[in-house]
Design a protein around this motif. Structure first.
Motif, PDB file in Angstrom:
ATOM      1  N   TYR A  86       5.057  -6.301   1.560  1.00 24.35           N
ATOM      2  CA  TYR A  86       3.732  -7.274   1.855  1.00 24.35           C
ATOM      3  C   TYR A  86       4.171  -8.481   2.463  1.00 24.35           C
ATOM      4  CZ  TYR A  86       0.102 -10.454   0.687  1.00 24.35           C
ATOM      5  OH  TYR A  86      -0.899 -11.526   0.748  1.00 24.35           O
TER       6      TYR A  86
ATOM      7  N   ARG B  87       2.542  -9.948   6.185  1.00 21.77           N
ATOM      8  CA  ARG B  87       2.008 -10.788   6.259  1.00 21.77           C
ATOM      9  C   ARG B  87       2.485 -11.934   7.276  1.00 21.77           C
ATOM     10  NH1 ARG B  87       0.893 -15.786   2.763  1.00 21.77           N
ATOM     11  NH2 ARG B  87       3.007 -15.389   1.925  1.00 21.77           N
TER      12      ARG B  87
ATOM     13  N   ILE C 217      -4.525  -8.324   6.301  1.00 28.90           N
ATOM     14  CA  ILE C 217      -4.239  -7.756   4.833  1.00 28.90           C
ATOM     15  C   ILE C 217      -5.795  -7.659   4.445  1.00 28.90           C
ATOM     16  CG2 ILE C 217      -3.593  -8.180   2.228  1.00 28.90           C
ATOM     17  CD1 ILE C 217      -1.313  -7.990   4.471  1.00 28.90           C
TER      18      ILE C 217
ATOM     19  N   PRO D 150      -4.356  -7.937  -1.396  1.00 27.24           N
ATOM     20  CA  PRO D 150      -2.944  -8.278  -1.825  1.00 27.24           C
ATOM     21  C   PRO D 150      -2.557  -7.130  -2.658  1.00 27.24           C
ATOM     22  CG  PRO D 150      -4.571  -9.795  -2.465  1.00 27.24           C
ATOM     23  CD  PRO D 150      -5.385  -8.553  -1.816  1.00 27.24           C
TER      24      PRO D 150
ATOM     25  N   TYR E 289      -0.887  -2.563  -2.122  1.00 23.17           N
ATOM     26  CA  TYR E 289      -1.408  -3.470  -1.207  1.00 23.17           C
ATOM     27  C   TYR E 289      -1.973  -2.728  -0.105  1.00 23.17           C
ATOM     28  CZ  TYR E 289       1.874  -4.126   2.476  1.00 23.17           C
ATOM     29  OH  TYR E 289       2.547  -4.015   3.478  1.00 23.17           O
ATOM     30  N   THR E 290      -3.127  -3.260   0.652  1.00 22.99           N
ATOM     31  CA  THR E 290      -3.808  -2.423   1.682  1.00 22.99           C
ATOM     32  C   THR E 290      -3.746  -3.463   2.968  1.00 22.99           C
ATOM     33  OG1 THR E 290      -5.072  -1.113   0.358  1.00 22.99           O
ATOM     34  CG2 THR E 290      -5.605  -1.092   2.450  1.00 22.99           C
ATOM     35  N   VAL E 291      -3.322  -2.791   4.191  1.00 25.52           N
ATOM     36  CA  VAL E 291      -3.463  -3.579   5.454  1.00 25.52           C
ATOM     37  C   VAL E 291      -4.060  -2.775   6.404  1.00 25.52           C
ATOM     38  CG1 VAL E 291      -1.090  -2.593   5.976  1.00 25.52           C
ATOM     39  CG2 VAL E 291      -2.016  -4.781   7.015  1.00 25.52           C
TER      40      VAL E 291
ATOM     41  N   THR F 161      -2.164   2.040   2.624  1.00 25.93           N
ATOM     42  CA  THR F 161      -1.811   1.406   1.221  1.00 25.93           C
ATOM     43  C   THR F 161      -0.643   1.613   0.940  1.00 25.93           C
ATOM     44  OG1 THR F 161      -4.255   1.398   0.751  1.00 25.93           O
ATOM     45  CG2 THR F 161      -2.422   1.382  -1.145  1.00 25.93           C
TER      46      THR F 161
END
Length: 143
Positions: free
Chosen positions: A90, A94, A100, A103, A114-116, A125
């Motif tokens: 993550y 970031r 993002i 978080p 976490y998913t982006v 994810t």
């Protein structure tokens, strides 16, 4: 970045695959039946009527109800990728100004995720196994 050649921690609530497509359907049960009948997939885990894990050879695919709290961003699919250290993964995303969506968050099925959203608008994810959890402990059922 994670060296994905390492063995990921086992969790009975997650398929063993590293990369897992997540496909959204209006009717999960109908989709599961069709995919198992037509493609020979095998249902591994059922989560209520809104989600199911299917196995195919050494791989897996998750079938999810469209709109069931998923971050599909208007799409009918996303990807789930298992990593060894979700927090450092993550932080890398970031630091590179990734968008993002969610978080890192811990879940009762033993995963921290976490998913982006990528530059093409695809939802990813990333998931780290924290514990090997029996699916029945959080409402799932092995099939």
């Amino acid at each position: 970045m994670d060296d994905l050649s390492h063995k990921l921690a086992a969790n009975r609530s997650m398929p063993a695959s590293t990369v897992i497509p997540v496909l959204a359907y209006e009717d999960v049960r109908r989709a599961v039946e069709w995919l198992c009948t037509v493609f020979g997939f095998r249902e591994r885990l059922r989560i209520g009527n809104h989600r199911s894990q299917l196995l195919v050879g050494e791989g897996a695919v998750v079938i999810s109800e469209r709109g069931a709290g998923q971050n599909f961003n208007g799409s009918s699919h996303s990807l789930l990728v298992r990593v060894e250290d979700v927090d450092s993964h993550y932080e890398r995303a970031r630091a590179h100004s990734a968008r993002i969506v969610q978080p890192p968050t811990g879940y009762p099925y033993g995963e921290r995720q976490y998913t982006v959203e990528d530059l093409g608008g695809h939802s990813w994810t990333f998931s780290q196994t924290l514990a090997d959890i029996e699916p029945e402990e959080w409402g799932g059922s092995l099939v």
